[in-house]
Design a protein around this motif. Structure first.
Motif, PDB file in Angstrom:
ATOM      1  N   ASP A 111      -6.649   9.246   7.813  1.00  0.00           N
ATOM      2  CA  ASP A 111      -4.770   9.138   7.881  1.00  0.00           C
ATOM      3  C   ASP A 111      -3.759  10.430   8.044  1.00  0.00           C
ATOM      4  OD1 ASP A 111      -2.685   7.890   6.534  1.00  0.00           O
ATOM      5  OD2 ASP A 111      -3.564   5.884   7.115  1.00  0.00           O
ATOM      6  N   PRO A 112      -3.212   9.943   8.240  1.00  0.00           N
ATOM      7  CA  PRO A 112      -2.144  11.370   8.160  1.00  0.00           C
ATOM      8  C   PRO A 112      -2.333  11.386   6.493  1.00  0.00           C
ATOM      9  CG  PRO A 112      -1.235   9.882   9.734  1.00  0.00           C
ATOM     10  CD  PRO A 112      -2.640   8.948   9.119  1.00  0.00           C
ATOM     11  N   ARG A 113      -1.528  10.171   6.026  1.00  0.00           N
ATOM     12  CA  ARG A 113      -1.276  10.578   4.114  1.00  0.00           C
ATOM     13  C   ARG A 113      -2.887   9.431   3.945  1.00  0.00           C
ATOM     14  NH1 ARG A 113       5.082   8.566   3.629  1.00  0.00           N
ATOM     15  NH2 ARG A 113       6.365  10.066   4.933  1.00  0.00           N
ATOM     16  N   PRO A 114      -3.307  10.337   3.927  1.00  0.00           N
ATOM     17  CA  PRO A 114      -5.173  10.000   2.986  1.00  0.00           C
ATOM     18  C   PRO A 114      -4.795   9.627   1.858  1.00  0.00           C
ATOM     19  CG  PRO A 114      -5.279  13.027   2.830  1.00  0.00           C
ATOM     20  CD  PRO A 114      -3.453  11.457   3.194  1.00  0.00           C
ATOM     21  N   TYR A 115      -3.933   9.806   0.983  1.00  0.00           N
ATOM     22  CA  TYR A 115      -3.668   9.659  -0.661  1.00  0.00           C
ATOM     23  C   TYR A 115      -3.697   8.083  -0.518  1.00  0.00           C
ATOM     24  CZ  TYR A 115      -5.940  13.920  -1.368  1.00  0.00           C
ATOM     25  OH  TYR A 115      -7.215  14.587  -1.539  1.00  0.00           O
ATOM     26  N   GLN A 116      -4.506   6.647  -0.675  1.00  0.00           N
ATOM     27  CA  GLN A 116      -3.429   5.454  -0.790  1.00  0.00           C
ATOM     28  C   GLN A 116      -3.779   4.681  -1.950  1.00  0.00           C
ATOM     29  OE1 GLN A 116      -4.372   3.855   2.477  1.00  0.00           O
ATOM     30  NE2 GLN A 116      -4.169   5.552   4.364  1.00  0.00           N
TER      31      GLN A 116
ATOM     32  N   PRO B 280      -2.433  13.906  -3.422  1.00  0.00           N
ATOM     33  CA  PRO B 280      -2.931  12.969  -5.320  1.00  0.00           C
ATOM     34  C   PRO B 280      -1.055  12.914  -5.989  1.00  0.00           C
ATOM     35  CG  PRO B 280      -4.490  14.229  -4.942  1.00  0.00           C
ATOM     36  CD  PRO B 280      -3.197  14.773  -4.252  1.00  0.00           C
ATOM     37  N   ARG B 281      -0.382  14.278  -6.141  1.00  0.00           N
ATOM     38  CA  ARG B 281       0.325  14.265  -6.885  1.00  0.00           C
ATOM     39  C   ARG B 281       1.960  13.807  -6.345  1.00  0.00           C
ATOM     40  NH1 ARG B 281       1.665  20.159  -9.894  1.00  0.00           N
ATOM     41  NH2 ARG B 281       0.494  19.770 -11.111  1.00  0.00           N
ATOM     42  N   GLU B 282       1.724  13.593  -5.389  1.00  0.00           N
ATOM     43  CA  GLU B 282       2.834  12.769  -4.519  1.00  0.00           C
ATOM     44  C   GLU B 282       2.440  11.253  -4.448  1.00  0.00           C
ATOM     45  OE1 GLU B 282       4.859  12.406  -0.281  1.00  0.00           O
ATOM     46  OE2 GLU B 282       2.666  13.399  -0.319  1.00  0.00           O
ATOM     47  N   LEU B 283       1.138  10.742  -4.891  1.00  0.00           N
ATOM     48  CA  LEU B 283       1.218   9.536  -4.758  1.00  0.00           C
ATOM     49  C   LEU B 283       1.197   9.263  -6.100  1.00  0.00           C
ATOM     50  CD1 LEU B 283      -0.433   7.268  -3.487  1.00  0.00           C
ATOM     51  CD2 LEU B 283      -2.811   7.986  -4.776  1.00  0.00           C
ATOM     52  N   GLU B 284       1.255  10.315  -7.529  1.00  0.00           N
ATOM     53  CA  GLU B 284       0.798  10.012  -8.822  1.00  0.00           C
ATOM     54  C   GLU B 284       2.805   9.902  -8.937  1.00  0.00           C
ATOM     55  OE1 GLU B 284      -0.480  13.044 -11.539  1.00  0.00           O
ATOM     56  OE2 GLU B 284      -2.536  12.540 -10.085  1.00  0.00           O
TER      57      GLU B 284
ATOM     58  N   VAL C  54      -0.106  -1.639 -10.424  1.00  0.00           N
ATOM     59  CA  VAL C  54      -1.583  -0.960 -10.219  1.00  0.00           C
ATOM     60  C   VAL C  54      -2.938  -1.623  -9.980  1.00  0.00           C
ATOM     61  CG1 VAL C  54      -2.942   1.552  -9.888  1.00  0.00           C
ATOM     62  CG2 VAL C  54      -0.977   1.834 -10.461  1.00  0.00           C
ATOM     63  N   ALA C  55      -3.015  -2.229  -7.996  1.00  0.00           N
ATOM     64  CA  ALA C  55      -4.541  -2.962  -8.324  1.00  0.00           C
ATOM     65  C   ALA C  55      -5.655  -2.608  -7.637  1.00  0.00           C
ATOM     66  CB  ALA C  55      -3.390  -4.338  -7.395  1.00  0.00           C
ATOM     67  N   SER C  56      -5.637  -1.196  -7.833  1.00  0.00           N
ATOM     68  CA  SER C  56      -7.163  -0.464  -7.369  1.00  0.00           C
ATOM     69  C   SER C  56      -6.762   1.001  -7.652  1.00  0.00           C
ATOM     70  CB  SER C  56      -7.336  -0.752  -5.629  1.00  0.00           C
ATOM     71  OG  SER C  56      -5.893   0.598  -4.804  1.00  0.00           O
ATOM     72  N   ARG C  57      -8.023   1.289  -7.353  1.00  0.00           N
ATOM     73  CA  ARG C  57      -7.601   2.978  -7.646  1.00  0.00           C
ATOM     74  C   ARG C  57      -7.275   3.799  -6.318  1.00  0.00           C
ATOM     75  NH1 ARG C  57     -14.193   3.752  -9.687  1.00  0.00           N
ATOM     76  NH2 ARG C  57     -14.154   2.034  -8.600  1.00  0.00           N
ATOM     77  N   MET C  58      -6.888   5.526  -6.447  1.00  0.00           N
ATOM     78  CA  MET C  58      -7.126   6.342  -5.791  1.00  0.00           C
ATOM     79  C   MET C  58      -7.817   5.655  -4.633  1.00  0.00           C
ATOM     80  SD  MET C  58      -5.410  10.050  -5.271  1.00  0.00           S
ATOM     81  CE  MET C  58      -6.838  10.722  -5.838  1.00  0.00           C
ATOM     82  N   LYS C  59      -7.719   5.627  -2.940  1.00  0.00           N
ATOM     83  CA  LYS C  59      -8.699   5.933  -2.245  1.00  0.00           C
ATOM     84  C   LYS C  59      -8.207   7.286  -1.640  1.00  0.00           C
ATOM     85  CE  LYS C  59      -9.758   1.680  -1.996  1.00  0.00           C
ATOM     86  NZ  LYS C  59     -11.114   1.011  -3.361  1.00  0.00           N
ATOM     87  N   TYR C  60      -9.200   7.236  -1.096  1.00  0.00           N
ATOM     88  CA  TYR C  60      -9.067   8.825  -0.021  1.00  0.00           C
ATOM     89  C   TYR C  60      -9.546   8.368   1.448  1.00  0.00           C
ATOM     90  CZ  TYR C  60      -9.054  13.040   2.050  1.00  0.00           C
ATOM     91  OH  TYR C  60      -8.725  14.608   3.313  1.00  0.00           O
TER      92      TYR C  60
ATOM     93  N   ILE D  15       0.548  -1.422   0.190  1.00  0.00           N
ATOM     94  CA  ILE D  15      -0.309  -0.266  -0.263  1.00  0.00           C
ATOM     95  C   ILE D  15       0.647   1.376  -0.096  1.00  0.00           C
ATOM     96  CG2 ILE D  15      -1.932   1.310   1.254  1.00  0.00           C
ATOM     97  CD1 ILE D  15      -2.690  -1.119   2.341  1.00  0.00           C
ATOM     98  N   THR D  16       0.742   2.087  -0.838  1.00  0.00           N
ATOM     99  CA  THR D  16       1.782   3.298  -0.963  1.00  0.00           C
ATOM    100  C   THR D  16       0.555   4.229  -0.558  1.00  0.00           C
ATOM    101  OG1 THR D  16       2.904   2.248  -3.595  1.00  0.00           O
ATOM    102  CG2 THR D  16       2.149   4.736  -2.708  1.00  0.00           C
ATOM    103  N   LYS D  17       1.074   5.201   0.386  1.00  0.00           N
ATOM    104  CA  LYS D  17       0.254   6.531   0.721  1.00  0.00           C
ATOM    105  C   LYS D  17       0.613   7.785   0.410  1.00  0.00           C
ATOM    106  CE  LYS D  17      -1.419   3.791   4.739  1.00  0.00           C
ATOM    107  NZ  LYS D  17      -1.160   3.815   6.359  1.00  0.00           N
ATOM    108  N   ALA D  18       0.321   8.639   0.379  1.00  0.00           N
ATOM    109  CA  ALA D  18       0.888  10.062   0.457  1.00  0.00           C
ATOM    110  C   ALA D  18      -0.076  11.173   0.910  1.00  0.00           C
ATOM    111  CB  ALA D  18       1.043  10.278  -1.565  1.00  0.00           C
ATOM    112  N   ARG D  19       0.963  12.471   1.165  1.00  0.00           N
ATOM    113  CA  ARG D  19      -0.215  13.425   1.287  1.00  0.00           C
ATOM    114  C   ARG D  19      -1.082  13.986   0.058  1.00  0.00           C
ATOM    115  NH1 ARG D  19       4.726  14.192   4.124  1.00  0.00           N
ATOM    116  NH2 ARG D  19       4.864  13.484   5.855  1.00  0.00           N
TER     117      ARG D  19
END
Length: 59
Positions: free
Chosen positions: A40-45, A13-17, A30-36, A7-11
């Motif tokens: 979570d302190p890093r809500p984009y996953q 959407p750009r950081e997650l990309e 990639v196995a899923s769509r972006m989740k918010y 699971i990749t987490k980011a603060r």
């Protein structure tokens, strides 16, 4: 072998990309769509998988 999961987490959407692009260069898919997740302190996953069935390791 089984597929590895990550699971990749980011603060943002750009950081997650950027993180996902780096992981894809290393063989992750990639196995899923972006989740918010707002709590979570890093809500984009995003869930990534690595298929180890095609890998051959020689010793």
């Amino acid at each position: 072998m089984a597929k590895l999961k990550k699971i990749t987490k980011a603060r943002t959407p750009r950081e997650l990309e950027r993180l996902v692009a780096d992981d894809m260069e290393r063989g992750w898919n990639v196995a899923s769509r972006m989740k918010y997740i707002s709590q979570d302190p890093r809500p984009y996953q995003m869930l990534l998988i690595f298929n180890t069935e095609n890998e051959r390791v020689g010793l």
